[in-house]
Design a protein around this motif. Structure first.
Motif, PDB file in Angstrom:
ATOM      1  N   UNK A  19      26.950  33.369  36.450  1.00  0.00           N
ATOM      2  CA  UNK A  19      26.709  31.927  36.574  1.00  0.00           C
ATOM      3  C   UNK A  19      28.031  31.174  36.639  1.00  0.00           C
ATOM      4  N   UNK A  20      28.992  31.597  35.821  1.00  0.00           N
ATOM      5  CA  UNK A  20      30.319  30.965  35.856  1.00  0.00           C
ATOM      6  C   UNK A  20      30.971  31.154  37.218  1.00  0.00           C
ATOM      7  N   UNK A  21      30.818  32.350  37.802  1.00  0.00           N
ATOM      8  CA  UNK A  21      31.373  32.603  39.133  1.00  0.00           C
ATOM      9  C   UNK A  21      30.677  31.738  40.176  1.00  0.00           C
ATOM     10  N   UNK A  22      29.364  31.555  40.036  1.00  0.00           N
ATOM     11  CA  UNK A  22      28.618  30.692  40.945  1.00  0.00           C
ATOM     12  C   UNK A  22      29.134  29.259  40.865  1.00  0.00           C
ATOM     13  N   UNK A  23      29.324  28.764  39.647  1.00  0.00           N
ATOM     14  CA  UNK A  23      29.813  27.399  39.474  1.00  0.00           C
ATOM     15  C   UNK A  23      31.181  27.214  40.121  1.00  0.00           C
ATOM     16  N   UNK A  24      32.049  28.200  39.957  1.00  0.00           N
ATOM     17  CA  UNK A  24      33.397  28.110  40.534  1.00  0.00           C
ATOM     18  C   UNK A  24      33.335  28.112  42.063  1.00  0.00           C
ATOM     19  N   UNK A  25      32.501  28.993  42.633  1.00  0.00           N
ATOM     20  CA  UNK A  25      32.389  29.070  44.088  1.00  0.00           C
ATOM     21  C   UNK A  25      31.798  27.774  44.661  1.00  0.00           C
ATOM     22  N   UNK A  26      30.848  27.185  43.973  1.00  0.00           N
ATOM     23  CA  UNK A  26      30.259  25.937  44.432  1.00  0.00           C
ATOM     24  C   UNK A  26      31.250  24.785  44.349  1.00  0.00           C
ATOM     25  N   UNK A  27      32.054  24.763  43.317  1.00  0.00           N
ATOM     26  CA  UNK A  27      33.072  23.716  43.170  1.00  0.00           C
ATOM     27  C   UNK A  27      33.989  23.695  44.381  1.00  0.00           C
ATOM     28  N   UNK A  28      34.310  24.880  44.868  1.00  0.00           N
ATOM     29  CA  UNK A  28      35.198  24.953  46.040  1.00  0.00           C
ATOM     30  C   UNK A  28      34.525  24.408  47.300  1.00  0.00           C
ATOM     31  N   UNK A  29      33.203  24.285  47.269  1.00  0.00           N
ATOM     32  CA  UNK A  29      32.464  23.725  48.401  1.00  0.00           C
ATOM     33  C   UNK A  29      32.034  22.277  48.138  1.00  0.00           C
ATOM     34  N   UNK A  30      32.565  21.701  47.068  1.00  0.00           N
ATOM     35  CA  UNK A  30      32.261  20.304  46.787  1.00  0.00           C
ATOM     36  C   UNK A  30      30.934  20.066  46.102  1.00  0.00           C
ATOM     37  N   UNK A  31      30.449  21.073  45.383  1.00  0.00           N
ATOM     38  CA  UNK A  31      29.186  20.947  44.654  1.00  0.00           C
ATOM     39  C   UNK A  31      29.399  21.334  43.193  1.00  0.00           C
ATOM     40  N   UNK A  32      28.910  20.499  42.295  1.00  0.00           N
ATOM     41  CA  UNK A  32      29.035  20.773  40.857  1.00  0.00           C
ATOM     42  C   UNK A  32      27.651  20.998  40.268  1.00  0.00           C
TER      43      UNK A  32
END
Length: 302
Positions: A74-87
């Motif tokens: 889940x932490x990896x998902x959050x980090x990958x989404x942040x890089x796409x402009x989604x929190x």
């Protein structure tokens, strides 16, 4: 603005939402919400970048709704989404707090069965002596075996229920079988819980699931395994303060009426990965997910 929701994609049809969540996703769109797709299989393999490849850039704040995700993934998902402009609206820290028993138990200790735990890896078994020491701090009598997230209640006698926690041989046998059946999916470690007698499933006081958003009970449904289409109405006066102390935005509590007439919390979960009873109108949850944030509501009240 409607809040976007990220669903697991269908493994056989990558452009579609997983069939289990498809109706809910249609209701989200009907409410004006945006739906994105997560590749759950890629995420579990450790490829978070591939997992979010179909998520549109710049969605802003969003919910995840789908299958359970281990805390590190889940932490990896959050980090990958942040890089796409989604929190993600639920941070990795808050996800683990609601999803894993050691995170939520301290604030619910007064309203849930007594519990102890020991971190273990999948396939790792605890010696009988270690289990005896672990069980010593629980009240005498029967107990339940689970991991940080799930039990195997459908294998009740062989991998869940312990008639007497003081019976070290019997306890070790149930724990060993539980670990074997969980295989690589064992989450966090082994948990021992004191057994409490609840009203029988065929009674009107069967287990119910309460959906909380920002500390408020917003939806009451039967537990997903319940044979009933309508659940009981629990007394939440002693439960709501614990939910608020937990400080997680989207939480579910599974509650049941103990045989002495007291409502107890059986399990706590992150609402993003909690399942709905088949009879529940998916539109109710969809409206909850895409509705205005507390900030939007506050601005509208000025």
């Amino acid at each position: 603005m409607p809040t976007p929701v990220l669903y697991c994609r269908d493994p056989l049809n990558p452009r579609c939402v997983d069939e289990h969540f498809a109706q809910e996703a249609r209701e989200v769109r009907a409410c004006g919400g945006t739906v994105g797709l997560i590749d759950h299989d890629a995420l579990l393999r450790g490829d978070a970048q591939q997992a979010v490849a179909r998520v549109p850039s710049g969605l802003g704040s969003a919910w995840y709704r789908g299958w359970m995700i281990p805390g590190d993934r889940y932490a990896a998902l959050a980090e990958a989404l942040e890089r796409r402009g989604t929190a993600l609206l639920v941070t990795p820290e808050r996800y683990r707090a609601a999803h894993e028993l050691p995170g939520w138990y301290p604030v619910f200790a007064d309203v849930t069965p007594a519990s102890v735990w020991r971190p273990t890896k999948p396939g790792e078994t605890l010696a009988g002596e270690d289990l005896a020491v672990l069980a010593e701090s629980l009240p005498p009598g029967a107990g339940i075996v689970k991991d940080y997230v799930k039990s195997r209640k459908h294998e009740w006698e062989q991998a869940c229920f312990v008639p007497d926690l003081a019976d070290t041989v019997g306890l070790a046998r149930v724990v060993r079988r539980f670990v074997e059946l969980q295989e690589e999916f064992l989450a966090g470690g082994v948990v021992l819980r004191s057994f409490e007698a609840f009203s029988r499933p065929e009674s009107v006081a069967a287990e119910a699931r309460v959906w909380w958003l920002d500390g408020e009970p917003r939806l009451l449904t039967p537990h997903p395994d319940s044979p009933f289409e309508h659940g009981p109405r629990p007394d939440l006066d002693r439960i709501q303060p614990a939910v608020r102390r937990l400080g997680c935005r989207f939480v579910t509590t599974d509650v049941a009426l103990r045989s002495d007439g007291v409502w107890r919390v059986v399990e706590v979960g992150d609402g993003q990965v909690s399942d709905l009873h088949p009879a529940v109108d998916r539109g109710e949850l969809a409206a909850l997910l895409v509705g205005p944030s507390p900030e939007d509501r506050s601005s509208g009240e000025r």
